[in-house]
Enzyme design. Structure first.
Site, PDB file in Angstrom:
ATOM      1  N   GLU A  61       0.258   9.320  -5.228  1.00 21.23           N
ATOM      2  CA  GLU A  61       0.597   7.894  -5.307  1.00 21.23           C
ATOM      3  C   GLU A  61       0.225   7.168  -4.014  1.00 21.23           C
ATOM      4  O   GLU A  61      -0.264   6.046  -4.044  1.00 21.23           O
ATOM      5  CB  GLU A  61       2.096   7.709  -5.589  1.00 21.23           C
ATOM      6  CG  GLU A  61       2.499   8.024  -7.018  1.00 21.23           C
ATOM      7  CD  GLU A  61       1.833   7.114  -8.052  1.00 21.23           C
ATOM      8  OE1 GLU A  61       1.425   6.008  -7.710  1.00 21.23           O
ATOM      9  OE2 GLU A  61       1.691   7.554  -9.209  1.00 21.23           O
ATOM     10  N   GLY A 105      -9.072   5.706   4.527  1.00 26.07           N
ATOM     11  CA  GLY A 105      -8.712   4.509   5.285  1.00 26.07           C
ATOM     12  C   GLY A 105      -7.196   4.303   5.339  1.00 26.07           C
ATOM     13  O   GLY A 105      -6.422   5.131   4.884  1.00 26.07           O
ATOM     14  N   TYR A 144       8.275   1.013  -5.646  1.00 25.28           N
ATOM     15  CA  TYR A 144       7.266   1.471  -6.596  1.00 25.28           C
ATOM     16  C   TYR A 144       7.107   3.001  -6.515  1.00 25.28           C
ATOM     17  O   TYR A 144       7.175   3.714  -7.509  1.00 25.28           O
ATOM     18  CB  TYR A 144       5.897   0.790  -6.363  1.00 25.28           C
ATOM     19  CG  TYR A 144       4.817   1.551  -7.086  1.00 25.28           C
ATOM     20  CD1 TYR A 144       4.674   1.421  -8.463  1.00 25.28           C
ATOM     21  CD2 TYR A 144       4.021   2.487  -6.421  1.00 25.28           C
ATOM     22  CE1 TYR A 144       3.759   2.190  -9.166  1.00 25.28           C
ATOM     23  CE2 TYR A 144       3.103   3.254  -7.114  1.00 25.28           C
ATOM     24  CZ  TYR A 144       2.968   3.092  -8.481  1.00 25.28           C
ATOM     25  OH  TYR A 144       2.079   3.858  -9.175  1.00 25.28           O
ATOM     26  N   ASP A 162       3.144  -1.597 -10.820  1.00 21.78           N
ATOM     27  CA  ASP A 162       2.020  -1.771  -9.892  1.00 21.78           C
ATOM     28  C   ASP A 162       1.091  -2.842 -10.465  1.00 21.78           C
ATOM     29  O   ASP A 162       1.435  -3.507 -11.454  1.00 21.78           O
ATOM     30  CB  ASP A 162       1.296  -0.433  -9.655  1.00 21.78           C
ATOM     31  CG  ASP A 162       0.584   0.074 -10.907  1.00 21.78           C
ATOM     32  OD1 ASP A 162       0.733  -0.539 -11.987  1.00 21.78           O
ATOM     33  OD2 ASP A 162      -0.142   1.078 -10.804  1.00 21.78           O
ATOM     34  N   CYS A 216      -6.634  -2.221 -20.763  1.00 23.06           N
ATOM     35  CA  CYS A 216      -6.202  -3.584 -20.422  1.00 23.06           C
ATOM     36  C   CYS A 216      -6.640  -3.889 -18.983  1.00 23.06           C
ATOM     37  O   CYS A 216      -5.845  -4.189 -18.109  1.00 23.06           O
ATOM     38  CB  CYS A 216      -4.688  -3.713 -20.587  1.00 23.06           C
ATOM     39  SG  CYS A 216      -4.146  -5.428 -20.635  1.00 23.06           S
ATOM     40  N   CYS A 225      -7.233  -1.246 -28.142  1.00 28.45           N
ATOM     41  CA  CYS A 225      -5.895  -1.182 -27.532  1.00 28.45           C
ATOM     42  C   CYS A 225      -4.834  -0.780 -28.560  1.00 28.45           C
ATOM     43  O   CYS A 225      -4.743  -1.367 -29.637  1.00 28.45           O
ATOM     44  CB  CYS A 225      -5.539  -2.535 -26.931  1.00 28.45           C
ATOM     45  SG  CYS A 225      -3.899  -2.543 -26.191  1.00 28.45           S
TER      46      CYS A 225
HETATM   47  S1  SF4 Z   1      -4.351  -6.319 -26.740  1.00 31.72           S
HETATM   48 FE1  SF4 Z   1      -4.047  -4.670 -25.291  1.00 31.72          FE
HETATM   49  S2  SF4 Z   1      -5.891  -4.753 -23.991  1.00 31.72           S
HETATM   50 FE2  SF4 Z   1      -5.749  -6.696 -25.067  1.00 31.72          FE
HETATM   51  S3  SF4 Z   1      -4.639  -8.017 -23.663  1.00 31.72           S
HETATM   52 FE3  SF4 Z   1      -3.140  -7.135 -25.067  1.00 31.72          FE
HETATM   53  S4  SF4 Z   1      -2.361  -5.343 -24.000  1.00 31.72           S
HETATM   54 FE4  SF4 Z   1      -4.253  -5.925 -22.989  1.00 31.72          FE
END
Ligand code: SF4
Length: 379
Positions: A61, A105, A144, A162, A216, A225
């Site tokens: 992470e 870095g 996080y 994140d 996404c 998706c």
């Molecule tokens: S459908 Fe899925 S990939 Fe498209 S904006 Fe919505 S969450 Fe993101």
């Protein structure tokens, strides 16, 4: 199709929002199920996912902050091979730890990682704690990182947030506030908590991050998706306009002018200076910072930088490529000089060959300078 949308105001009480059936719990269950199904089929085979060792998750992470998976993998393998557990990291020398971080870095991250390991060795008998409040006391671990380690390693119900997760959440729920604001961070954390699958928090968190990394993305691939039927941005044709990111314009333009000071053996001076703005903790070539409205507070003045380096009036050569560190847009330049009088040099000066520069001044700037100097055939 009926439009479903969370307005800027109605996130004040998410429970109310949910109960108002804008976002129903049934939608949340479908999202959780579809997400996990997709993740189990499509997750990348990454070494730090193989076992749920909190130390390995922690190292991965910290490496992944500011670095892509593909760029950190070889460093990760090497780091874990050399320092396989908390006590080996705590007991390693700082030089060794920094050398294993080469190429990633942001060396303060690995120094904090080592401090964190020392803290766990001294205060938790070398065992990574399972309590959130204790985790947050470990140097270098913020909310996080703590949430990621506790959920992935111990399956505890803490939701991660994140950059990838923020993007997915704000699109899923058509969140129209500027996500760079602290207030938005808090609201999105509430959303992340609500969406968390309490049965499988570790996999759920990883699935959210994976969806943000693979599907996404900034240019989303909605056709593939698993959440497309529930995504409010998609239903409203807004997926390419969300999230809204407006950064404050606090960028500072500066020139970093490096001095390649050679002794008669053609070796270069490098030294460490805790009072300078950049590279406080590692040796570097001497440099001066030029820029509009840089105050004295910006960098503590000292005799070597202010008198000696400033007195060198040769014309600098400028590198074509720009560089950036945090909010600084940096123009790089360098001047080469042969020096006879060493009395003005700082006490901890050392001299190295040009080809040893990257090893002794481990940074991407050293790499760029070296490439340019070799191309200019000046050395
Ligand atoms: S459908 Fe899925 S990939 Fe498209 S904006 Fe919505 S969450 Fe993101």
């Amino acid at each position: 199709m009926k439009k479903k949308k969370i307005s800027n105001n109605n996130l004040k009480s998410l429970d109310t929002t949910l109960n108002n059936s804008n976002l129903e719990y049934s939608n949340i269950t479908i999202i959780q199920q579809n997400l996990l199904k997709w993740y189990n089929k499509n997750k990348r085979d990454l070494p730090f996912r193989k076992d749920k060792n909190p130390y390995k998750i922690w190292v991965s992470e910290i490496m992944l902050q500011q670095t892509r998976v593909s760029a950190m993998l070889s460093s990760y393998y090497n780091f874990i091979k050399e320092l396989p557990d908390i006590s080996s990291l705590a007991n390693a020398s700082e030089e060794k730890v920094i050398s294993l971080w080469k190429g990633l870095g942001y060396y303060s991250r690995v120094k904090n990682l080592k401090k964190g390991a020392e803290y766990i060795l001294d205060n938790c008998k070398g065992v990574f704690p399972k309590e959130l409040d204790i985790c947050l006391m470990i140097p270098g671990i913020g909310s996080y990182t703590a949430n990621a380690i506790l959920s992935i390693s111990f399956n505890l119900p803490f939701a991660v947030l994140d950059g990838n997760v923020k993007r997915v959440l704000s699109r899923l729920f058509l969140y129209e506030n500027n996500i760079s604001l602290n207030s938005s961070h808090n609201e999105l954390q509430i959303l992340a908590n609500k969406l968390l699958n309490k049965e499988e928090p570790g996999d759920h968190n990883q699935a959210m991050m994976e969806l943000g990394a693979l599907i996404c993305t900034p240019f989303p691939n909605c056709n593939t998706c698993p959440l497309v039927t529930e995504c409010i941005s998609y239903k409203n044709g807004m997926q390419n306009f969300i999230p809204i990111i407006k950064k404050e314009d606090n960028r500072i333009s500066i020139e970093l002018r490096f001095y390649l000071l050679k002794n008669r053996n053609n070796k270069l001076l490098i030294y460490t200076d805790k009072n300078r703005r950049f590279f406080k903790t590692i040796p570097s070539l001497p440099f001066l910072i030029f820029g509009k409205s840089l105050s004295v507070k910006y960098e503590e003045p000292n005799k070597f930088r202010n008198d000696f380096l400033n007195s060198i009036k040769s014309t600098p050569r400028y590198l074509k490529k720009k560089h950036s560190i945090t909010n600084h847009d940096i123009t790089l330049s360098y001047i080469m000089e042969t020096i006879d009088d060493f009395s003005v040099f700082p006490n901890d000066s050392i001299f190295i060959k040009l080809e040893e520069l990257e090893e002794n001044f481990p940074s991407s700037i050293a790499k760029k300078l070296l490439k340019e100097i070799i191309e200019d055939s000046l050395f």
